[in-house]
Enzyme design. Structure first.
Site, PDB file in Angstrom:
ATOM      1  CB  VAL A   1      -0.703   0.178   1.201  1.00 37.01           C
ATOM      2  CG1 VAL A   1      -2.012   1.203   1.247  1.00 37.01           C
ATOM      3  CG2 VAL A   1      -1.689  -1.325   1.045  1.00 37.01           C
TER       4      VAL A   1
ATOM      5  CB  THR B   1       3.176   0.001   5.037  1.00 37.07           C
ATOM      6  OG1 THR B   1       4.325  -0.557   5.720  1.00 37.07           O
ATOM      7  CG2 THR B   1       2.113  -0.236   6.463  1.00 37.07           C
ATOM      8  CG  ASP B   2       6.128   2.199  -0.410  1.00 32.08           C
ATOM      9  OD1 ASP B   2       7.278   1.567  -0.185  1.00 32.08           O
ATOM     10  OD2 ASP B   2       5.962   2.801  -1.443  1.00 32.08           O
ATOM     11  CB  ALA B   3       9.811   2.464   3.013  1.00 41.52           C
ATOM     12  CB  SER B   4       7.229   3.026   8.044  1.00 38.16           C
ATOM     13  OG  SER B   4       8.433   2.864   8.606  1.00 38.16           O
TER      14      SER B   4
END
Length: 759
Positions: free
Chosen positions: A416, A463-466
């Site tokens: 996402v 998630t994509d990179a946080s």
């Protein structure tokens, strides 16, 4: 169905949380862990090994009873020790029809279980005290007693059988109905058999709270040392890893050690968006996504996936953060300009399926990205939240079509993006204010109502990179970490600070931001993905191939595939002045310009490709004179030079007497550092800007971005070679000479919506 209120009771270690959640799933009703209802003072006492007094318990028991009393449709299953008759009476005062499911076990069984639960409130030393306190159910109490010595599935079956005897037909008509959006491990994309599901449930039942929280994280390994990995695995119990690329042998050994040190097999991710390149330093660059969409042969995408799968599997990777299924509608968007298969849903679907099928020939799961879809906004979510502003109906016809097709095709996981979708969010949450629009990673309406509900996705969501500012600008770190899981993500990509993020996630669970149901559903998806890859069937020393497997990486066969694709996809965008062909016989003297825009975060030499260009041109028989900027000349030790003096030297009236043609090779790379990428010249009015198009035939070649004509509309001959590899450069030089034909195709984005770019 009438409401069913069940307390799962028993001493510490009896499995109240695990069995309770499974029973709730079978009954299709919510589950709540009573520990989450304790006031902080009680938690502190229990963690310190201090037994609670009845004065401590009464307010908590009243809260437990109140939760049962206000249960919604269907009822509630709640885990609570409820050891004494008086405690159960207190609960019944609030909810008289409560059924008590007592999980009973011998001291030996309970002791073995509590000794392994380092992440739980209740220290094992208090077991004796609890057993002494326990008052079994009495004859006038509605309840069921189940022996916990049996395997977890058998315990659940006995519990359900006992509940059925107390409450006729407790399940909804038609059998067990899962709660909304609960995972079905027997269905696609997991497709697990009974044995694999039993492994998932048994593993979940045997995990400490700390291990459960750790499984939610994917670490970014910034260090290859064993000591570093020991710290990550021992302290944070991560469920997955991605690593910084290095030499293939070092990467493989790094992964081998990580798997050997993990009690639960790891998901090991790579970013094989271009084949094997990007997963290790010596991997094969096959093509970009755009390149794979720039020729009628859809098999290019399959070949890219095949090489990606073979090379990453040889390293020991089992999870690919690909394919990219964004649609490149906005030519100004340079985040996905080379990372999208194209600018229509149909080409994206066709090529993404080919890539998926190719990489699926290896033991690899895919995570397609970036839901709900990049390519509308020109900005980059690495540095700012971006938005997909399509209306709900238009989104469904475009991005929704792509996701439905890929979900139906079997993709296992979805990454996402930190991308908001205001109008789609408002479709599910009418009246949502502008200030309430959040990136999809924090939006339950996008992850649950849309992705799980309407699109029917049963797989894993990450998630994509946080660290991306598209996420971090939304709220405080301590809030956003657990909020992603609560919203519907199952895994959290990368720690910022491991100790802090782990604690934020743990605190989010203890405070109820992440419910027991949401935590266990996420864990089942994580373990389910591992089981779908067969990781549970292999010994730790068999999870990574032997060193000999590395022979496929960068192999002659794979380089041959890359060369064939390069030849097919070099694209002539325009040649309106009829400059081509240009050969050593017709135009022997070439002025060569290189444009890079400077170094990006990789710190690689941005102009290293020019050596290859010069070599290939000279090998073809051209005489090459390489232009150098004032900065480059100063770096080489020259004095008394500046950009104005360079302009005076370069732009002279005898330019056409010195050179027969000018070649400009641009390799402008990078994203994640600026919202959009354009050509950055070396100075004001720089001498490398193609002023010389009026002097000699000029050929502009892009080795990366497709949107450069907006900055060099004056060039009459433009070629998109897609890559700075020797294979792509060699194919381009051959085609400039007319030795082979241009086969690549392009879409309208190359003209950037401006009339002059077509001239």
């Amino acid at each position: 169905m009438s409401k069913i209120r069940i307390i799962v009771m028993g001493v510490s270690g009896s499995g109240k949380t695990t069995i309770g959640d499974l029973v709730a799933r079978e009954l299709g009703i919510p589950f709540l862990d009573g520990d989450s209802l304790h006031p902080v003072e009680n938690v502190a006492k229990m963690a310190a090994g201090t037994p609670l007094t009845d004065e401590d318990r009464w307010p908590w028991l009243a809260t437990v009873g109140a939760e049962l009393a206000k249960a919604g449709d269907g009822g509630l299953v709640l885990a609570c020790s409820a050891l004494r008759r008086s405690y159960r009476d207190a609960i019944r005062e609030q909810a008289p029809d409560t059924i008590f499911l007592h999980l009973n076990g011998s001291k030996e069984v309970l002791k073995a279980r509590t000794e392994g639960r380092t992440g739980h409130f209740m220290p094992p030393a208090l077991l004796d005290s609890q057993l002494a306190t326990l008052e079994p159910l009495q004859g006038d109490e509605r309840g069921v007693v189940v022996d916990i010595a049996a395997p977890v599935p058998d315990v659940v079956a006995q519990a359900l059988k006992g509940i059925s005897a107390v409450v006729p037909s407790p399940r909804p008509a038609g059998g067990s109905q899962p709660r909304q959006f609960d995972v079905d491990l027997a269905a696609a994309p997991f497709n697990l058999d009974a044995g694999a599901i039993a492994w998932v449930e048994g593993t979940l039942a045997g995990m400490t709270l700390e291990e459960k929280i750790g499984q939610l994280f994917i670490n970014h390994n910034n260090d290859y040392s064993p000591g570093y990995l020991d710290g990550v695995l021992d302290n944070y119990h991560v469920g997955g890893m991605r690593y910084r690329p290095g030499p293939s042998a070092a990467v493989q050994e790094h992964i081998r050690y990580a798997q050997s040190r993990s009690r639960i097999p790891l998901l090991v991710a790579s970013n094989p968006e271009m084949g094997g390149a990007g997963s290790c330093d010596d991997g094969t660059f096959v093509s970009t996504h755009l390149q794979a969409g720039s020729h009628p042969d859809k098999n290019i995408a399959r070949q890219m996936g095949q090489v990606a799968g073979v090379e990453t599997a040889a390293l020991g990777c089992n999870w690919a953060f690909a394919p990219i299924v964004d649609i490149h509608y906005n030519w100004r968007n340079t985040v996905i300009s080379t990372r999208s298969f194209g600018n229509t849903p149909d080409v994206v679907v066709e090529r993404a399926k080919e890539y998926f099928d190719g990489i699926s020939e290896s033991p690899t799961a895919c995570a397609m990205k970036h839901f709900p879809g990049d390519g509308i906004d020109e900005r980059d979510q690495h540095v700012v939240t971006s938005y997909n502003t399509l209306g709900y109906d238009e989104w469904n016809r475009t991005y929704g079509h792509v996701y439905r097709e890929m979900i139906g095709h079997g993709v296992q996981s979805i990454m996402v993006g930190h991308i908001g979708a205001p109008e789609v969010s408002r479709h599910f949450r009418p009246g949502l204010a502008d200030a309430e629009i959040l990136p999809a990673t924090l939006s339950p309406e996008l992850l649950q109502d849309l992705l799980r509900g309407e699109l029917g996705f049963n797989g894993l969501v990450l998630t994509d990179a946080s660290q991306m500012v598209g996420l971090t600008q939304a709220m405080k770190r301590k809030d956003l970490v657990p909020a992603t899981i609560a919203a519907g993500c199952d895994m959290f990509l990368f720690f910022r600070n491991p100790a802090e993020d782990f604690q934020y996630m743990l605190d989010g669970y203890k405070s109820g931001v992440i419910t027991e149901q949401r935590l266990h559903d996420a864990l089942r998806r994580i373990l389910g993905l591992k089981a779908s890859l067969g990781l549970h069937l292999k010994a730790a020393d068999q999870l990574v191939p032997p060193a000999e497997a590395l022979a496929v990486i960068g192999s002659a066969a794979h380089r041959s595939v890359a060369a064939e694709i390069a030849d097919k996809t070099v694209t002539l965008v325009k040649d309106t002045a009829g400059n081509l062909p240009i050969t050593p016989e017709t135009h022997p003297r070439i002025r060569l310009y290189g444009i890079s825009g400077g170094a990006d975060f990789t710190r690689a030499d941005p102009l290293a490709y020019l050596d290859v260009v010069k070599e290939e041109l000279e090998a073809a028989g051209f005489q090459v004179s390489l232009y150098r900027t004032a900065e480059q000349r100063e770096a080489a030790g020259e004095t008394g030079v500046n950009f104005m003096s360079v302009i005076s030297e370069e732009a002279t009236g005898d330019y056409a007497e010195k050179y027969d043609a000018a070649f400009v090779f641009a390799n402008v790379k990078g994203f994640a550092q600026e919202a959009a990428i354009r050509i950055k010249w070396s100075s004001p009015m720089a001498a490398e800007i193609p002023w010389y198009v009026t002097e000699v035939p000029t050929v502009f070649v892009s080795l990366n971005q497709p949107n450069h004509l907006i900055d060099v509309p004056m060039v009459k001959t433009a070629i998109h070679a897609h890559a700075g590899t020797r294979e792509a450069i060699r194919a381009t030089v051959e085609k400039i000479q007319g030795k082979s034909g241009f086969q690549g195709t392009f879409n309208e984005n190359v003209f950037c919506g401006s009339f002059d770019t077509r001239l």
